[in-house]
Motif scaffolding. Structure first.
Motif, PDB file in Angstrom:
ATOM      1  N   THR A 198       0.830  -1.208   0.000  1.00 57.82           N
ATOM      2  CA  THR A 198       0.000   0.000   0.000  1.00 57.82           C
ATOM      3  C   THR A 198       0.868   1.265   0.000  1.00 57.82           C
ATOM      4  O   THR A 198       0.637   2.200  -0.775  1.00 57.82           O
ATOM      5  N   ILE A 199       1.882   1.281   0.860  1.00 62.61           N
ATOM      6  CA  ILE A 199       2.798   2.430   0.904  1.00 62.61           C
ATOM      7  C   ILE A 199       3.510   2.581  -0.434  1.00 62.61           C
ATOM      8  O   ILE A 199       3.697   3.701  -0.942  1.00 62.61           O
ATOM      9  N   SER A 200       3.898   1.467  -1.040  1.00 60.41           N
ATOM     10  CA  SER A 200       4.592   1.490  -2.321  1.00 60.41           C
ATOM     11  C   SER A 200       3.737   2.132  -3.408  1.00 60.41           C
ATOM     12  O   SER A 200       4.227   2.933  -4.209  1.00 60.41           O
ATOM     13  N   ASN A 201       2.450   1.812  -3.446  1.00 54.47           N
ATOM     14  CA  ASN A 201       1.555   2.370  -4.461  1.00 54.47           C
ATOM     15  C   ASN A 201       1.425   3.892  -4.317  1.00 54.47           C
ATOM     16  O   ASN A 201       1.449   4.630  -5.313  1.00 54.47           O
ATOM     17  N   PHE A 202       1.294   4.372  -3.092  1.00 50.12           N
ATOM     18  CA  PHE A 202       1.201   5.816  -2.876  1.00 50.12           C
ATOM     19  C   PHE A 202       2.509   6.508  -3.268  1.00 50.12           C
ATOM     20  O   PHE A 202       2.503   7.609  -3.825  1.00 50.12           O
ATOM     21  N   ALA A 203       3.626   5.851  -2.998  1.00 50.62           N
ATOM     22  CA  ALA A 203       4.926   6.433  -3.344  1.00 50.62           C
ATOM     23  C   ALA A 203       5.085   6.567  -4.850  1.00 50.62           C
ATOM     24  O   ALA A 203       5.613   7.571  -5.348  1.00 50.62           O
ATOM     25  N   VAL A 204       4.628   5.561  -5.608  1.00 46.89           N
ATOM     26  CA  VAL A 204       4.704   5.624  -7.075  1.00 46.89           C
ATOM     27  C   VAL A 204       3.878   6.778  -7.608  1.00 46.89           C
ATOM     28  O   VAL A 204       4.323   7.529  -8.497  1.00 46.89           O
ATOM     29  N   MET A 205       2.675   6.969  -7.089  1.00 46.84           N
ATOM     30  CA  MET A 205       1.811   8.062  -7.552  1.00 46.84           C
ATOM     31  C   MET A 205       2.461   9.417  -7.292  1.00 46.84           C
ATOM     32  O   MET A 205       2.472  10.301  -8.163  1.00 46.84           O
ATOM     33  N   LEU A 206       3.006   9.596  -6.105  1.00 47.63           N
ATOM     34  CA  LEU A 206       3.665  10.859  -5.770  1.00 47.63           C
ATOM     35  C   LEU A 206       4.900  11.070  -6.641  1.00 47.63           C
ATOM     36  O   LEU A 206       5.135  12.172  -7.155  1.00 47.63           O
ATOM     37  N   GLY A 207       5.675  10.014  -6.844  1.00 50.29           N
ATOM     38  CA  GLY A 207       6.888  10.127  -7.646  1.00 50.29           C
ATOM     39  C   GLY A 207       6.601  10.501  -9.088  1.00 50.29           C
ATOM     40  O   GLY A 207       7.299  11.346  -9.668  1.00 50.29           O
ATOM     41  N   LEU A 208       5.575   9.900  -9.691  1.00 48.66           N
ATOM     42  CA  LEU A 208       5.214  10.228 -11.072  1.00 48.66           C
ATOM     43  C   LEU A 208       4.782  11.688 -11.199  1.00 48.66           C
ATOM     44  O   LEU A 208       5.132  12.367 -12.173  1.00 48.66           O
ATOM     45  N   TYR A 209       4.038  12.169 -10.233  1.00 49.34           N
ATOM     46  CA  TYR A 209       3.603  13.569 -10.249  1.00 49.34           C
ATOM     47  C   TYR A 209       4.813  14.504 -10.237  1.00 49.34           C
ATOM     48  O   TYR A 209       4.879  15.474 -11.021  1.00 49.34           O
ATOM     49  N   LEU A 210       5.790  14.213  -9.397  1.00 51.58           N
ATOM     50  CA  LEU A 210       6.967  15.072  -9.295  1.00 51.58           C
ATOM     51  C   LEU A 210       7.830  14.988 -10.553  1.00 51.58           C
ATOM     52  O   LEU A 210       8.393  15.995 -11.002  1.00 51.58           O
ATOM     53  N   VAL A 211       7.947  13.789 -11.153  1.00 49.30           N
ATOM     54  CA  VAL A 211       8.743  13.626 -12.373  1.00 49.30           C
ATOM     55  C   VAL A 211       8.145  14.440 -13.510  1.00 49.30           C
ATOM     56  O   VAL A 211       8.852  15.182 -14.212  1.00 49.30           O
ATOM     57  N   PHE A 212       6.841  14.327 -13.713  1.00 44.99           N
ATOM     58  CA  PHE A 212       6.195  15.084 -14.790  1.00 44.99           C
ATOM     59  C   PHE A 212       6.289  16.591 -14.539  1.00 44.99           C
ATOM     60  O   PHE A 212       6.330  17.387 -15.488  1.00 44.99           O
ATOM     61  N   PHE A 213       6.330  16.992 -13.294  1.00 48.26           N
ATOM     62  CA  PHE A 213       6.496  18.413 -12.976  1.00 48.26           C
ATOM     63  C   PHE A 213       7.796  18.950 -13.573  1.00 48.26           C
ATOM     64  O   PHE A 213       7.825  20.041 -14.159  1.00 48.26           O
ATOM     65  N   TYR A 214       8.874  18.190 -13.469  1.00 42.67           N
ATOM     66  CA  TYR A 214      10.163  18.625 -14.009  1.00 42.67           C
ATOM     67  C   TYR A 214      10.197  18.566 -15.531  1.00 42.67           C
ATOM     68  O   TYR A 214      10.848  19.383 -16.188  1.00 42.67           O
ATOM     69  N   LEU A 215       9.500  17.589 -16.116  1.00 45.03           N
ATOM     70  CA  LEU A 215       9.563  17.414 -17.564  1.00 45.03           C
ATOM     71  C   LEU A 215       8.825  18.514 -18.323  1.00 45.03           C
ATOM     72  O   LEU A 215       9.165  18.824 -19.466  1.00 45.03           O
ATOM     73  N   ILE A 216       7.802  19.108 -17.722  1.00 46.23           N
ATOM     74  CA  ILE A 216       6.985  20.095 -18.445  1.00 46.23           C
ATOM     75  C   ILE A 216       7.223  21.522 -17.977  1.00 46.23           C
ATOM     76  O   ILE A 216       6.558  22.447 -18.443  1.00 46.23           O
ATOM     77  N   GLU A 217       8.177  21.730 -17.053  1.00 44.81           N
ATOM     78  CA  GLU A 217       8.374  23.086 -16.523  1.00 44.81           C
ATOM     79  C   GLU A 217       9.042  24.016 -17.533  1.00 44.81           C
ATOM     80  O   GLU A 217       8.894  25.236 -17.454  1.00 44.81           O
TER      81      GLU A 217
END
Length: 448
Positions: A198-217
């Motif tokens: 469960t913790i792993s799934n939440f971590a993946v969601m947060l990580g993807l959000y942060l990665v896309f933030f850098y890619l489109i800035e």
């Protein structure tokens, strides 16, 4: 929770209760599956998406850096369509075998055994070889994933530590990761591992959000070099990485097995096709934006390209690190299950508990050794995809279909036979070339 269901059902055959007078043509295996808590269409779709959005997704910018934007997009779409078709071939072949044997379901290795037994006379002594081959490639796949997790965790932790002035090699970090991961792998009760998932799934969601933030800035810059392929030798590694990212044949079959209406899983507009369309779209998007952002400097995981001196980037790296760290014992459990199922009867009852722990330690140690010997993330993914998935998800499905239709059901001018032979040939060529080129990259040594 899905993983627990996957492990519980991965190795079982569901025997059907055949009604009196029911013929093979009338028999519907789907109607004879007895699943205590089947998943709905939407639940299966979520599991499918969650299962494919992991380390392979983060390698897409690196894959596109090898092929360029145009060829990378075309290649990703073609490989995605081809891989989707091969899995549908496998599921349909299993369905036909279940109708023939009047069973609700047969596991992958069992299906291969039955298909060979019903095939040409010259192959009927090889049913054990092919059934064990299925288990071998699935086992090697799981062990390889565990090795990739070691490398992924070590490389991302290294970057964070480097920023704070604590220099350490990737290999040393892999060694430090081994004791806690070994202890987690010794846990026998899967319910104790559920909170980690469960913790792993939440971590993946947060990580993807942060990665896309850098890619489109920043605004994307496209030049001619980013539209061109690096070289022909990059194609096999690209295929391997793409297959690694797209395919998880054991999980896909388990999802189809657990569906409330498994007939909705296959077909042009079936759940699997729709899910793969969504997954391929996400992969292409991340691959293009990641390549545009970092160019030929794309690492085996896009997290390794994020700025080392920014807190959001460090959080992204650590969240994905945490996600894969906590997923390791679950992946390792599947590898243990395959070995234990085939070996437990060879041990006396009195020594089985000891043998159980020895096998668990061995299964946890092998991927550790692989990671220490060759800590090259993208080459590892290419090797694993080329070696395991070309057989488990391409060659064996085509072979099974060819045997199921033996001897006179190949259609007009034997088109099904020639189609399956071409698929098998492509799979073998992709395997050999992908393993060779990925092995060369691994022998070249780590980048850090």
């Amino acid at each position: 929770m899905y993983f627990l269901k996957y492990v519980a059902t991965r190795f079982e055959d569901v025997k059907a209760v055949v009604l009196p007078g029911e013929s093979e043509e009338d028999f519907d295996p789907h109607a004879h599956r007895h699943i205590p808590k089947p998943t709905t269409y939407s639940e299966t779709m979520m599991h499918m998406l969650k299962g494919c959005l992991g380390a392979g997704l983060l390698a897409m910018p690196n894959a596109f850096s090898r092929m360029g934007i145009i060829y990378g997009t075309i290649g990703m779409v073609l490989i995605g369509i081809f891989a989707t078709y091969c899995i549908q071939v496998l599921v349909h072949a299993q369905y036909l075998l279940c109708k023939r044997k009047r069973r609700g379901y047969m596991a992958y290795n069992k299906s291969m055994r039955v298909a060979v037994q019903d095939g040409p006379v010259c192959m009927r002594g090889l049913e054990g070889f092919f059934a064990n081959g299925v288990d071998f490639f699935l086992l090697f796949w799981q062990v390889g994933i565990c090795a990739i997790y070691f490398v992924f965790v070590a490389e991302n932790v290294k970057q964070v530590m480097d920023f704070y002035g604590h220099s350490m090699t990737v290999r040393m970090l892999i060694i430090y990761c081994y004791p806690p991961l070994l202890l987690l792998s010794l846990i026998k009760d899967l319910k104790l591992l559920t909170p980690f998932s469960t913790i792993s799934n939440f971590a993946v969601m947060l990580g993807l959000y942060l990665v896309f933030f850098y890619l489109i800035e920043d605004d994307a810059e496209i030049d001619d070099s980013k539209l061109q392929m690096k070289g022909i030798k990059e194609i096999p590694v690209f295929i391997g990485i793409t297959l690694f990212a797209l395919e998880a044949v054991g999980v896909i079959l388990a999802l189809e097995y657990n569906m409330e209406k498994p007939r909705d899983f296959t077909g042009l507009c079936g759940l699997f096709s729709v899910a793969m369309f969504i997954i391929i779209t996400i992969y292409v998007t991340l691959g293009i934006f990641g390549y545009l952002k970092y160019g030929n400097k794309c690492e085996g995981s896009i997290t390794l390209n994020l700025p080392q001196n920014q807190k959001k980037a460090q959080v992204a790296k650590l969240t994905f690190t945490l996600a894969l760290f906590l997923s390791y014992p679950l992946q390792n459990f599947v590898a243990w299950q395959i070995v234990w199922r085939k070996s437990r009867k060879k041990f006396r009852e009195s020594i089985r508990p000891l043998a159980d722990y020895v096998i668990r330690i061995l299964i946890a140690t092998i991927p550790f050794g692989m990671a220490v010997l060759a800590p090259n993330l993208e080459a590892f993914m290419g090797l694993l995809g080329a070696f395991c998935l070309t057989f488990a998800a391409i060659v064996f499905p085509a072979l099974m279909e060819m045997l199921v239709y033996w001897p006179k059901k190949y259609g007009f001018c034997y088109y099904k036979l020639f189609k399956d032979l071409l698929i098998i040939l492509f799979g073998i060529v992709a395997c050999c070339s992908g393993v060779y080129t990925s092995a060369l990259e691994m022998l070249a040594g780590p980048k850090h």
